[in-house]
Scaffold this active site. Structure first.
Site, PDB file in Angstrom:
ATOM      1  N   LYS A   1      43.693  42.847  72.302  1.00  0.00           N
ATOM      2  CA  LYS A   1      43.648  41.485  71.749  1.00  0.00           C
ATOM      3  C   LYS A   1      42.208  41.021  71.558  1.00  0.00           C
ATOM      4  CE  LYS A   1      44.106  37.853  74.748  1.00  0.00           C
ATOM      5  NZ  LYS A   1      43.020  36.855  74.711  1.00  0.00           N
ATOM      6  N   ASN A   2      41.389  41.186  72.604  1.00  0.00           N
ATOM      7  CA  ASN A   2      40.044  40.604  72.538  1.00  0.00           C
ATOM      8  C   ASN A   2      39.085  41.404  71.658  1.00  0.00           C
ATOM      9  OD1 ASN A   2      40.966  38.551  74.081  1.00  0.00           O
ATOM     10  ND2 ASN A   2      40.028  39.241  75.992  1.00  0.00           N
TER      11      ASN A   2
ATOM     12  N   ARG B   1      41.010  29.268  71.901  1.00  0.00           N
ATOM     13  CA  ARG B   1      39.552  29.109  71.905  1.00  0.00           C
ATOM     14  C   ARG B   1      38.831  30.176  71.088  1.00  0.00           C
ATOM     15  NH1 ARG B   1      36.884  25.733  75.082  1.00  0.00           N
ATOM     16  NH2 ARG B   1      35.122  27.141  74.889  1.00  0.00           N
TER      17      ARG B   1
ATOM     18  N   CYS C   1      40.149  23.941  78.923  1.00  0.00           N
ATOM     19  CA  CYS C   1      40.929  25.155  79.107  1.00  0.00           C
ATOM     20  C   CYS C   1      41.339  25.216  80.565  1.00  0.00           C
ATOM     21  CB  CYS C   1      40.040  26.325  78.731  1.00  0.00           C
ATOM     22  SG  CYS C   1      40.770  27.895  78.979  1.00  0.00           S
TER      23      CYS C   1
ATOM     24  N   ARG D   1      34.720  25.841  79.393  1.00  0.00           N
ATOM     25  CA  ARG D   1      34.234  26.988  78.618  1.00  0.00           C
ATOM     26  C   ARG D   1      33.322  26.455  77.527  1.00  0.00           C
ATOM     27  NH1 ARG D   1      39.288  30.820  77.451  1.00  0.00           N
ATOM     28  NH2 ARG D   1      37.702  32.321  76.812  1.00  0.00           N
TER      29      ARG D   1
ATOM     30  N   ASP E   1      39.284  39.005  83.772  1.00  0.00           N
ATOM     31  CA  ASP E   1      40.649  39.057  83.232  1.00  0.00           C
ATOM     32  C   ASP E   1      41.595  39.922  84.068  1.00  0.00           C
ATOM     33  OD1 ASP E   1      39.912  37.383  81.198  1.00  0.00           O
ATOM     34  OD2 ASP E   1      39.669  38.952  79.699  1.00  0.00           O
TER      35      ASP E   1
ATOM     36  N   ARG F   1      50.772  35.406  74.661  1.00  0.00           N
ATOM     37  CA  ARG F   1      49.484  35.359  73.960  1.00  0.00           C
ATOM     38  C   ARG F   1      48.724  36.674  74.117  1.00  0.00           C
ATOM     39  NH1 ARG F   1      45.860  31.082  75.986  1.00  0.00           N
ATOM     40  NH2 ARG F   1      44.589  32.224  74.500  1.00  0.00           N
TER      41      ARG F   1
HETATM   42  N1  EPU Z   1      29.633  30.518  78.539  1.00  0.00           N
HETATM   43  C1  EPU Z   1      28.646  29.585  78.449  1.00  0.00           C
HETATM   44  N2  EPU Z   1      28.270  29.161  77.215  1.00  0.00           N
HETATM   45  C2  EPU Z   1      28.830  29.648  76.082  1.00  0.00           C
HETATM   46  C3  EPU Z   1      29.842  30.615  76.178  1.00  0.00           C
HETATM   47  C4  EPU Z   1      30.222  31.030  77.438  1.00  0.00           C
HETATM   48  O1  EPU Z   1      28.122  29.126  79.446  1.00  0.00           O
HETATM   49  O2  EPU Z   1      28.432  29.225  74.988  1.00  0.00           O
HETATM   50  C5  EPU Z   1      30.066  30.980  79.873  1.00  0.00           C
HETATM   51  C6  EPU Z   1      31.545  30.764  80.121  1.00  0.00           C
HETATM   52  O3  EPU Z   1      31.818  29.461  80.574  1.00  0.00           O
HETATM   53  C7  EPU Z   1      31.845  31.814  81.154  1.00  0.00           C
HETATM   54  C8  EPU Z   1      30.948  32.962  80.740  1.00  0.00           C
HETATM   55  O4  EPU Z   1      29.922  32.373  79.916  1.00  0.00           O
HETATM   56  O5  EPU Z   1      31.437  31.376  82.420  1.00  0.00           O
HETATM   57  C9  EPU Z   1      31.633  34.050  79.987  1.00  0.00           C
HETATM   58  O6  EPU Z   1      32.384  33.524  78.921  1.00  0.00           O
HETATM   59  P1  EPU Z   1      32.515  34.280  77.554  1.00  0.00           P
HETATM   60  O7  EPU Z   1      31.829  33.512  76.472  1.00  0.00           O
HETATM   61  O8  EPU Z   1      32.140  35.721  77.715  1.00  0.00           O
HETATM   62  O9  EPU Z   1      34.038  34.181  77.278  1.00  0.00           O
HETATM   63  P2  EPU Z   1      34.694  34.297  75.867  1.00  0.00           P
HETATM   64  O10 EPU Z   1      33.897  35.192  74.999  1.00  0.00           O
HETATM   65  O11 EPU Z   1      35.037  32.936  75.361  1.00  0.00           O
HETATM   66  C10 EPU Z   1      36.124  36.443  76.329  1.00  0.00           C
HETATM   67  C11 EPU Z   1      37.584  36.752  76.408  1.00  0.00           C
HETATM   68  C12 EPU Z   1      38.171  36.125  77.660  1.00  0.00           C
HETATM   69  C13 EPU Z   1      37.432  36.688  78.866  1.00  0.00           C
HETATM   70  C14 EPU Z   1      35.932  36.424  78.730  1.00  0.00           C
HETATM   71  C15 EPU Z   1      35.108  37.027  79.831  1.00  0.00           C
HETATM   72  C16 EPU Z   1      38.117  36.840  74.064  1.00  0.00           C
HETATM   73  C17 EPU Z   1      38.917  36.323  72.937  1.00  0.00           C
HETATM   74  N3  EPU Z   1      38.244  36.218  75.230  1.00  0.00           N
HETATM   75  O12 EPU Z   1      36.044  35.017  76.244  1.00  0.00           O
HETATM   76  O13 EPU Z   1      39.506  36.536  77.701  1.00  0.00           O
HETATM   77  O14 EPU Z   1      37.924  36.111  80.037  1.00  0.00           O
HETATM   78  O15 EPU Z   1      35.452  36.950  77.475  1.00  0.00           O
HETATM   79  O16 EPU Z   1      35.273  38.407  79.845  1.00  0.00           O
HETATM   80  O17 EPU Z   1      37.442  37.846  73.919  1.00  0.00           O
HETATM   81  C18 EPU Z   1      41.781  36.430  78.242  1.00  0.00           C
HETATM   82  O18 EPU Z   1      41.947  37.391  77.465  1.00  0.00           O
HETATM   83  O19 EPU Z   1      42.661  36.033  79.041  1.00  0.00           O
HETATM   84  C19 EPU Z   1      40.498  35.739  78.223  1.00  0.00           C
HETATM   85  C20 EPU Z   1      40.336  34.506  78.700  1.00  0.00           C
END
Ligand code: EPU
Length: 421
Positions: free
Chosen positions: A22-23, A92, A116, A121, A308, A400
């Site tokens: 998915k991701n 998101r 969330c 996030r 995750d 999801r």
């Molecule tokens: N963060 C910031 N600023 C930003 C973006 C992120 O401070 O602008 C922080 C977040 O709050 C968090 C950390 O950085 O503490 C990591 O977040 P990240 O941005 O890596 O998360 P994401 O890219 O939004 C993806 C996965 C998530 C997974 C995270 C961490 C996707 C679609 N989602 O999210 O997946 O938990 O990376 O590995 O790729 C899930 O599949 O259940 C899921 C939540």
């Protein structure tokens, strides 16, 4: 609405096939916005989040055709640059269209993603990446509005308070592929999903080095073409099934699982008394010791232990013969599953961003409520080993991210049914 009914106590055994990630496929689908030519993407899982991304692409003027796991996307009608609130608010990851829309059309309007259940996030790193490439960004009526006549390559440092960010790295990469000159992203996310996105973008003609390491180098090209791509297997789904084998004291052959994508999990599995063997089609997982041993686990960005899989690991060590300490370093508030696991007889307390899990002899079935995607998977694992019946409601969260989970688990011996609530 559906719920799952699970009668615990069955040892799982047999072969279970992992779906496409998915991701990985969400940003790849968003990246198709970078070209007007046809893209063919295969191994795409049938999941609610994928449907949401496809609806967003359609709302932006793309034509989408789906045949099983194969998706064909090309330029359809009138191009739109606004990703609407009613679509974005449900997922998101919709933020991943921001970079490609901006790169291709010089303007993007994406509804601000809300809060969330797994904690705050923020999107500051996404905006920082785009700003450093020359975008002007404002927030207007709940929308992030990004504009740039021409994006320019830059050195971008993307380290955040909690380490690197997967989707902020993806957004910056997608914005940089057609910027003028060279972009260097420092403290880039190293997750396999980023490497898969880079391989898709390279297939479109982008010039990218270093994906999978903290330094990604991108030399901008004038335009990108259509391409064909097969999405990698889902390491989080694979990891969930590895833990399903262990919690039920069964043995599963998990087809498509790749140890190199789950190295931190495999290391912990070996430490707590599990056995993981690599074969030509995937991995085979069972217990080595009679009882699961406790472990200390801290989540980190890749290649650390994935956030995750934190909830699922908590279910597993909740039946261990000792005390485990689980610390969240990525989403310090991602612990809503604790109260539901305790309703099933687990003994877990939370101290800040650390859970202390005292192993219990048995879990018992109970009515429980899923709160987010991975928390739902943790409840399924707990239910598989609990004595008696568990009823898990609000499983739309599970839909999801886990393709046909009840079919896959009943195929290897679980007593699990989906019913209307
Ligand atoms: N963060 C910031 N600023 C930003 C973006 C992120 O401070 O602008 C922080 C977040 O709050 C968090 C950390 O950085 O503490 C990591 O977040 P990240 O941005 O890596 O998360 P994401 O890219 O939004 C993806 C996965 C998530 C997974 C995270 C961490 C996707 C679609 N989602 O999210 O997946 O938990 O990376 O590995 O790729 C899930 O599949 O259940 C899921 C939540």
């Amino acid at each position: 609405m559906h719920k799952l009914l699970i009668r615990g106590g069955k040892r799982l055994s047999g072969r279970v096939k992992v779906s496409g990630a998915k991701n990985a496929c969400l940003p790849i689908l968003a990246a198709t916005l970078l070209t007007e030519q046809r893209c063919l993407i295969s191994n795409v899982p049938a999941l609610k989040d994928v449907e949401t991304m496809l609806s967003i692409l359609e709302s932006l003027g793309r034509r989408v055709k789906r045949r099983g796991g194969d998706i064909e996307i090309d330029q359809g009608g009138v191009t739109e640059v606004t990703a609407r609130y009613d679509l974005v608010r449900t997922m998101r990851a919709s933020i991943a269209v921001l970079g490609p829309l901006l790169a291709r059309y010089g303007e993007a309007r994406v509804s601000f993603p809300g809060g969330c259940v797994i904690g705050p996030r923020p999107i500051d790193l996404h905006l920082k990446g785009l700003r450093e490439l020359g975008a002007q960004i404002t927030v207007e009526e709940g929308y992030i509005v990004a504009r740039a006549k021409k994006l320019k390559g830059a050195r971008v440092y993307l380290g955040g308070h909690f380490g690197s960010s997967v989707l902020a790295t993806a957004n910056t990469m997608m914005a940089a592929v057609m910027a003028s000159g060279e972009t260097v992203i420092e403290d880039a996310a190293c997750e396999p999903e980023i490497t898969d996105l880079a391989s898709f973008l390279s297939g479109m003609g982008a010039d990218i080095d270093g994906a999978g390491t903290p330094t990604i180098r991108i030399r901008g090209v004038k335009s990108l073409s259509g391409t064909e791509h097969r999405v990698i297997f889902d390491r989080i789904e694979a990891g969930t099934y590895m833990m399903a084998a262990l919690i039920t004291d069964g043995k599963l052959d998990i087809l498509g699982a790749d140890i190199s994508h789950n190295i931190a999990l495999v290391d912990k599995i070996r430490e707590i008394g599990g056995m993981v063997k690599e074969g030509p089609e995937g991995v085979s997982v069972s217990r080595r010791s009679r009882k699961i041993k406790p472990a200390d686990i801290t989540t980190f960005t890749y290649p650390g232990f994935p956030t995750d899989l934190q909830a699922q690991m908590m279910s597993l060590v909740s039946i261990s013969g000792g005390i485990s300490v689980i610390t969240e370093k990525v989403y310090p508030e991602r612990f809503i599953h604790i109260s539901e696991l305790n309703r099933m007889g687990a003994n877990i307390i939370l101290e800040g961003a650390t859970a202390i899990v005292k192993g219990v002899g048995r879990l018992s079935g109970a009515p429980v409520m899923a709160s987010d995607l991975r928390a739902s998977a943790a409840l399924v694992l707990a239910a598989l080993v609990a004595e008696g019946d568990t009823e898990i409601s609000r499983i739309y969260h599970l839909d999801r991210g886990y393709e046909r989970i009840e079919e896959k688990l009943s195929g290897v011996g679980a007593d699990i049914r989906r019913v209307e609530e």
